[in-house]
Write a protein that holds these residues in place. Structure first.
Motif, PDB file in Angstrom:
ATOM      1  N   PHE A 250       0.718  -1.332   0.040  1.00 51.15           N
ATOM      2  CA  PHE A 250       0.160  -0.468  -0.149  1.00 51.15           C
ATOM      3  C   PHE A 250       1.039   1.396   0.018  1.00 51.15           C
ATOM      4  O   PHE A 250       0.255   2.075  -0.879  1.00 51.15           O
TER       5      PHE A 250
ATOM      6  N   LEU B  33       0.344   3.520  -3.073  1.00 48.52           N
ATOM      7  CA  LEU B  33       0.149   4.795  -2.898  1.00 48.52           C
ATOM      8  C   LEU B  33      -0.074   5.570  -4.234  1.00 48.52           C
ATOM      9  O   LEU B  33      -0.685   6.320  -4.465  1.00 48.52           O
TER      10      LEU B  33
ATOM     11  N   VAL C  58     -11.558   1.857  -4.595  1.00 49.33           N
ATOM     12  CA  VAL C  58     -10.307   2.939  -3.747  1.00 49.33           C
ATOM     13  C   VAL C  58     -11.200   3.841  -2.826  1.00 49.33           C
ATOM     14  O   VAL C  58     -11.106   3.713  -1.427  1.00 49.33           O
TER      15      VAL C  58
END
Length: 533
Positions: free
Chosen positions: A89, A93, A221
């Motif tokens: 992550f 990102l 998301v």
């Protein structure tokens, strides 16, 4: 070919796309902060607690524990599973931000001076690692079902979203590569591998797959974001701050003296959820429900009605239920049980040994012992409710300075035949051997104390004992929630140490060691304490 040219305009035109994307983001972000803000307000209005000392040490702890995942990796399989998802992550990102950037600026092309290629390679590596880790996590929840885990639909939904985000990332690149087979996407090795399989499909279907991948990624998301505030996955937001604000120094249990002379203080301990400090409430929002605390809990292992994980979850759920009323929204409170004896059973609190094994194991540095002791203080000091066995122990501690009722004038009888010096402030020894209640009165403890005396003499250590002047440190009273009695005993001992100029102490009992070393500084004495082991 520059990867910045990868766009999907067929479902939504490039003129309309920024507005559609902006609407979705506004919707998701508004819901996220609407749900999160009440929790933040509660943290701001409850009791303060200084957790801002030693910022450099705190930052290093955060890097070591939260970023490098050192505590998570104590367990091999589940540890690496979680670490790959977390590190993935962090890496992905930037990729998620890029998806939103090209939605708002569909015609902008840019170059990062060659950095795109190594990032694309790293990004694809973590797409694979995160997919494997999320798949393994789903397998554990659906097939093996470890007893320590909290199994819920919510966990499966979150893991499914993670997999969808990974798959859509790969298909977005693969769809573009399949549509533009004459040029290779630099560094995008997953997309290049999948593209030949898509090329056997019709051109229109490939276009739809490419657009579907873009919008699936974006929507997943944003939907993921909206799920965080009201789920255990809020720890994604709170766990790193919780590690940063963890207790420093990392010793003792974070138990602090109560000022009983403060006339403005209306309650002692905790009997309502908003009487916890902001850090203790942040703990509740940071629980991952991994169950590692349960695995090491000696109370749970002996079938006592205590699960550290469930205790935290119950407190968190109670906090969420109480939040609208705590914020003064003029709501009539209905159907919410009281904290002590309702949400948390008395027997649950009395089952805790306060050993701290749960804290040692927790990967996000949740503190349990100070909450249990605070709740016990609420029971003892505010509600006068505790096991009947404590009645005699409290009375004995107050009158005889030991929990078993032995006469205080017999405290030094264990040493009568050992030729041990008694502390003389005019001719002090280097060390005081603090025997404690166990060494002075328990038959097995007496044998250990005698063995320690022989060992110290053989080693040539200059030491003496307090004899009948020695008193209980008060630790049993503090752990049992009777802070007032602890304060009385600790104050008495602290004055004795100062009067006799005692600084260096060897302890018999680990409880005495912890209390004298980590808790007596609040009573005006700084002691150099070591355990005989």
């Amino acid at each position: 070919m520059n990867t910045s040219k990868n766009r999907a305009f067929e479902w939504v035109s490039q003129d309309l796309q920024p507005f559609i994307l902006g609407f979705l983001i506004a919707l998701a972000v508004t819901r996220f902060f609407f749900l999160l803000w009440p929790k933040c307000k509660i943290l701001l209005q409850v009791a303060p607690e200084d957790r801002f000392n030693k910022p450099i040490t705190r930052l290093w702890n955060t890097v070591r524990i939260a970023i490098f995942q050192t505590k998570i990796l104590k367990e091999t399989k589940s540890g690496w599973m979680h670490a790959f998802i977390f590190w993935g992550f962090l890496v992905l990102l930037l990729r998620a931000l890029w998806f939103f950037f090209i939605g708002f600026f569909p015609t902008v092309e840019f170059s990062l001076g060659g950095i795109e290629t190594p990032y694309a390679l790293l990004k694809d590596l973590f797409v694979v690692l995160v997919s494997l880790a999320a798949g393994y996590a789903l397998y554990r929840r659906v097939v093996t079902k470890p007893e320590r885990l909290t199994l819920s639909v919510e966990g499966i939904v979150i893991l499914s979203l993670i997999l969808l985000i990974m798959v859509s990332d790969a298909l977005f690149d693969a769809g573009w590569q399949a549509r533009n087979s004459q040029v290779a996407l630099s560094g995008i090795w997953i997309g290049r591998s999948i593209a030949p399989m898509l090329q056997v499909l019709s051109a229109d279907l490939v276009v739809h797959i490419h657009n579907l991948a873009y919008w699936t990624h974006v929507v997943c998301v944003l939907y993921f974001l909206t799920l965080l505030p009201n789920s255990k996955h809020l720890h994604i937001v709170t766990s790193i701050p919780n590690v940063f604000f963890s207790r420093l120094p990392e010793r003792g249990n974070g138990l602090h003296r109560i000022n009983f002379e403060n006339e403005e203080q209306k309650s002692f301990g905790v009997s309502k959820i908003d009487e916890f400090s902001w850090k203790k409430l942040l703990d509740l929002h940071s629980c991952t429900e991994c169950g590692r605390c349960d695995v090491v809990c000696p109370a749970l292992a002996s079938d006592k009605p205590l699960s550290p994980k469930q205790l935290t979850v119950d407190l968190r759920d109670h906090l969420n239920d109480e939040t609208p009323y705590l914020l003064g929204n003029n709501l009539e409170q209905r159907g919410i049980p009281t904290l002590l004896g309702g949400v948390i059973n008395d027997e649950t609190l009395w089952s805790c040994t306060t050993c701290g094994a749960c804290e040692e194991e927790c990967p996000v540095m949740i503190e349990y012992v100070n909450k249990v002791v605070d709740l016990r203080r609420g029971l003892v000091l505010m509600e006068n409710r505790y096991p009947t066995e404590f009645v005699g122990a409290f009375k004995s501690l107050e009158t005889q300075s030991n929990p078993w009722g032995f006469g205080r004038n017999t405290r030094s009888d264990w040493a009568k035949e050992l030729d041990v010096k008694t502390w003389d402030k005019h001719n002090p020894t280097e060390y005081l051997y603090f025997v404690g209640c166990n060494g002075a009165f328990d038959d097995r403890g007496k044998k250990i104390a005698a063995a320690v005396v022989h060992s110290l003499k053989s080693a040539g250590v200059d030491f003496s004992i307090l004899g009948n002047d020695e008193g209980c440190t008060g630790d049993p009273a503090r752990r049992a929630g009777n802070e007032y009695l602890f304060d009385l005993l600790a104050s008495r001992n602290a004055e004795l140490f100062k009067e006799k100029s005692i600084i260096k102490i060897v302890t018999h009992c680990p409880h005495c060691f912890n209390s004298l070393k980590n808790e007596y500084s609040e009573f005006g004495v700084e002691l150099d304490v070591i355990h005989h082991s």
